[in-house]
Design an enzyme around this catalytic site. Structure first.
Site, mmCIF file in Angstrom:
data_model
loop_
_atom_site.group_PDB
_atom_site.id
_atom_site.type_symbol
_atom_site.label_atom_id
_atom_site.label_comp_id
_atom_site.label_asym_id
_atom_site.label_seq_id
_atom_site.Cartn_x
_atom_site.Cartn_y
_atom_site.Cartn_z
ATOM 1 N N GLU A 90 -2.494 0.075 4.386
ATOM 2 C CA GLU A 90 -1.060 0.278 4.439
ATOM 3 C C GLU A 90 -0.613 1.051 5.682
ATOM 4 O O GLU A 90 0.402 0.726 6.284
ATOM 5 C CB GLU A 90 -0.626 1.030 3.185
ATOM 6 C CG GLU A 90 0.790 0.703 2.820
ATOM 7 C CD GLU A 90 1.323 1.668 1.795
ATOM 8 O OE1 GLU A 90 0.507 2.213 1.029
ATOM 9 O OE2 GLU A 90 2.528 1.873 1.780
ATOM 10 N N ASP A 91 -1.383 2.053 6.040
ATOM 11 C CA ASP A 91 -0.907 2.961 7.085
ATOM 12 C C ASP A 91 -1.531 2.763 8.463
ATOM 13 O O ASP A 91 -1.120 3.398 9.416
ATOM 14 C CB ASP A 91 -1.157 4.420 6.667
ATOM 15 C CG ASP A 91 -0.360 4.787 5.430
ATOM 16 O OD1 ASP A 91 0.567 4.034 5.101
ATOM 17 O OD2 ASP A 91 -0.676 5.816 4.810
#
Ligand code: MN
Length: 737
Positions: A90-91
């Site tokens: 996600e990051d």
């Protein structure tokens, strides 16, 4: 900016990683340590240079989540690896394909699940609900996704300090709304309690600190009580050659607070502040015998309350919980709950699901309660035709419920939520049986649809092909399955009726030489003050709206505009007195990130006054409304509409008065009301807005709404009132009703 000692930080990271490995060691097999190391290195590299809000290196977070997963939930290598990598996709730039290549399909699948259910929280209501729904869906794929998500949430709650206030409130509310119930349902009692306590800490710090302090203050007395209580039992247990430990831990802060609130009692009167737990170490075959042996010894010394015996050993709860509970009378006249279980049962009780897995191979019992539950969740998801929001709501209701055990005529056991009725049972058997359910025979006796089932009831459902679900049915079903089915059927029915209504509307409009276009439709809705076209058509078909009135609609069309104007004006006039006395001076509050002075209204559900911890909520029609953070509606507002929450803070106050409510209980005697009102209006010169008194069997209960300056003023008033003779209790209430 602070200067960071990178060397020191690197050492700290390595230390935390080593600690994780140490904790995981007992479960490691073959190449496990290598895989964990690879995951750690991937995570470290991917998050390099990133920092948490607290300023710490980001990698502390995945390390902590992995540690919670291993240590507190008891998960294995796959989960540790997934936890270490949970924020990577996600990051950072790393793709799920790379994870799959390097760590295999299972890990990739879990991380994919985690990525899908995160991050959507900030947008809108339905999206957020959809997100919850997705999360619950993953339950049926792989429960580890939820467990790691819980570990993630727990660490975020533990480190909530560095978040801005409105984020704290939002995250805390989501936690109490969904994550704590989920932890409960999965049998993770320790984590559930910590999440609840942290929720209270960040939403109502004062209460949290107060109860924590009280628990500390009373510890010595409690320890002594437990020692005295247990010593004769201990002797006998030793004589019986049992291997055991005794624990006497107080209840969680949150559950004490709940008790105080629900029963409206002070801390001192919460009688079951703690439970005594006797844990016996014994072989699997001897478990039941050993537990009942302990029970027999305990009740040799103390008289048990026959109504409070709970045997979760013969019939474990669906989340896997097993234990024998009894409440006995101590020598000092105080009831004490004693929980008896084995080491194995205790581990399941504390750690829940994962611990359950560990023992599953030995027990050989068929489908466990938890697996049954997951099957049920899957069914529910597959059937539900309702909107995501409704679904989550219904689902939540089921999370908290305990169960009732009943039987079919053939003796098959069915487990339903506590409070379930014959109708729930009918839907449990089959939707069609539910839809046509007329009544039932419970233990050979005829009972209505609304009969609330008791443990051990044997039920035979009576049906009729003419029977159909009605709105009333929703009042007495508690299971999600029945609710969903009934709602769906009612919606269908309503749509059918509405179709007839639509024809009538079209006919009437065409008589007036008008079409059913959007503009006309909207004006009709405004005219009849109805929210949706479906509702309008339905009401017309049902005759609640007279078709003739549609004719009038054109005539009043113009008039209506004026009327609307007047209405808004009169609304402000009603507000006026409380504005003057209550003084919602817009200088009183600072709102939003820039702490602007914006116009606002005070919410009527909780009547905030200066000194209260508050937040602003952006409403559709009425601007910003100010609620107390402990308002009964706050959790729902913040968790479902977090994006509409703005921060708000009181500024220095002027001599203004705000509406607040008090509930006073006491012994009813001549002149007591006079004494109370004298204190309020004469001594403290407080204006009373309304007062209602109920008396019953020599007791009275008064609800008083009055105008005060701030919380200090209110506290002073509460203190004074509590001193009035025969007054037993004075407490603040949210509103008059
Ligand atoms: Mn995370």
């Amino acid at each position: 900016m602070e200067i960071v000692d990178t060397e020191k930080e690197k050492r700290e990271i390595i230390q935390r990683y080593r600690k994780l490995l140490r904790l995981a060691k007992p479960i490691l097999k073959d190449d496990d340590a290598k895989v964990i190391k690879k995951a750690f290195n991937t995570s470290l590299r991917a998050h390099e240079g990133m920092r948490r809000r607290s300023g710490e290196p980001y990698v502390y977070h995945p390390l902590a989540v992995a540690q919670i997963a291993a240590e507190e939930i008891g998960l294995g290598t796959t989960s540790i690896v997934a936890a270490l990598l949970h924020d990577v996709v996600e990051d950072t730039d790393i793709h799920i394909e790379e994870i799959e290549r390097d760590f295999g399909h299972k890990v990739a699948q879990i991380i994919d699940g985690l990525t899908k259910i995160s991050g959507v929280f900030d947008y809108g209501t339905s999206q957020q609900a959809e997100n919850f729904r997705k999360m619950i869906l993953t339950l049926s794929d792989d429960v580890r996704v939820i467990l790691i998500k819980l570990a993630d949430r727990l660490h975020n709650m533990r480190t909530l300090d560095s978040m801005p206030r409105e984020k704290q409130l939002k995250i805390a509310s989501e936690t109490i709304y969904l994550y704590a119930p989920l932890a409960h349902r999965l049998g993770l009692y320790v984590i559930k309690s910590e999440l609840e306590d942290l929720y209270l800490k960040y939403t109502d710090r004062e209460t949290y600190d107060f109860i924590a302090e009280k628990i500390k203050e009373t510890k010595a007395a409690r320890d002594k009580f437990i020692k005295d209580f247990i010593s004769p039992i201990e002797r006998e247990l030793k004589k019986a050659n049992l291997d055991f430990v005794v624990k006497g831990r107080p209840k969680s802060i949150f559950s004490i607070w709940n008790k105080m609130k629900k029963q409206n009692i002070p801390f001192e009167e919460v009688y079951d502040l703690f439970a005594i737990r006797i844990i016996v170490d014994t072989s699997l075959e001897n478990e039941k015998t050993a537990c009942w042996k302990v029970y027999s010894i305990v009740t040799d010394f103390y008289k048990p309350n026959p109504d409070r015996l709970r045997d979760w050993i013969s019939t474990p709860k669906t989340n896997g919980y097993e234990s024998l509970h009894t409440t006995v009378m101590s020598k000092s006249g105080q009831w004490v709950e004693v929980q008896i279980r084995t080491t194995r049962m205790d581990e399941i009780a504390e750690k829940g699901y994962a611990a359950h897995w560990k023992y599953k191979e030995h027990s050989g019992a068929g489908q466990s309660g938890l697996e049954r539950w997951i099957t049920k969740v899957r069914e529910l998801i597959e059937q539900a035709d309702s909107s995501a929001l409704e679904f989550v709501d219904d689902f939540r209701q089921n999370l908290f419920n305990e169960e009732v055990f009943v039987f079919t005529p053939k003796g098959e056991l069915k487990i339903l939520p506590y409070g379930a009725t014959t109708l729930d049972f009918a839907f449990e058997i089959h939707s069609q049986i539910g839809m046509h359910c007329l009544g039932a025979k419970v233990n050979q006796k005829l009972v209505p649809l609304s009969y609330i089932l008791k443990n051990g009831d044997q039920i035979e459902i009576l049906t009729s092909s003419k029977q159909r679900p009605s709105e009333d049915w929703l009042k007495f079903v508690v299971s999600s399955k029945a609710r969903t089915r009934i709602k769906d059927s009612l919606k269908e029915e309503k749509k059918k009726i509405a179709a007839e209504g639509k024809d009538i509307v079209i006919r009437k409009l065409s008589q007036l030489k008008m079409d059913l276009n959007n503009e006309n439709l909207n004006q009709l809705l405004i005219h009849f003050n109805i929210k949706t076209p479906l509702e309008l058509y339905y009401n017309v078909a049902k005759g609640t709206i007279d078709p003739k009135d549609i004719k009038k609609f054109t005539e009043v069309k113009e008039l209506k505009k004026q009327e609307k104007k007047e209405q808004t004006e009169s609304r402000t006039i009603i507000q006026e007195p409380s504005r003057k006395v209550g003084g919602t001076d817009s200088n009183m509050l600072l709102i939003g990130d820039n702490m602007d002075k914006i116009d606002y209204k005070l919410a009527k559900c909780c009547n905030p006054i200066p000194g209260d911890d508050v937040f602003g909520f952006v409403t559709v029609n009425e601007g910003i409304k100010i609620h107390r953070t402990n308002c009964p509606n706050a959790i729902e507002l913040m968790s479902n509409y977090g994006y509409r929450v703005v921060k708000a803070k009181w500024t220095s106050q002027k001599e203004l008065a705000f509406l607040a409510g008090l509930k006073i209980t006491g012994v009813d005697r001549v002149g007591i009301i006079n004494d109370i009102t004298k204190v309020i209006s004469t001594e403290l010169k407080v204006n009373i807005r309304s007062i209602t008194i109920d008396t019953n069997d020599g007791m009275f209960e008064g609800n008083i709404m009055l105008f005060v300056h701030d919380t200090k003023h209110l506290d002073k008033l509460i203190m004074k009132l509590a001193k009035v003779g025969d007054v037993i209790n004075v407490r603040r209430i949210d509103s008059a009703n």
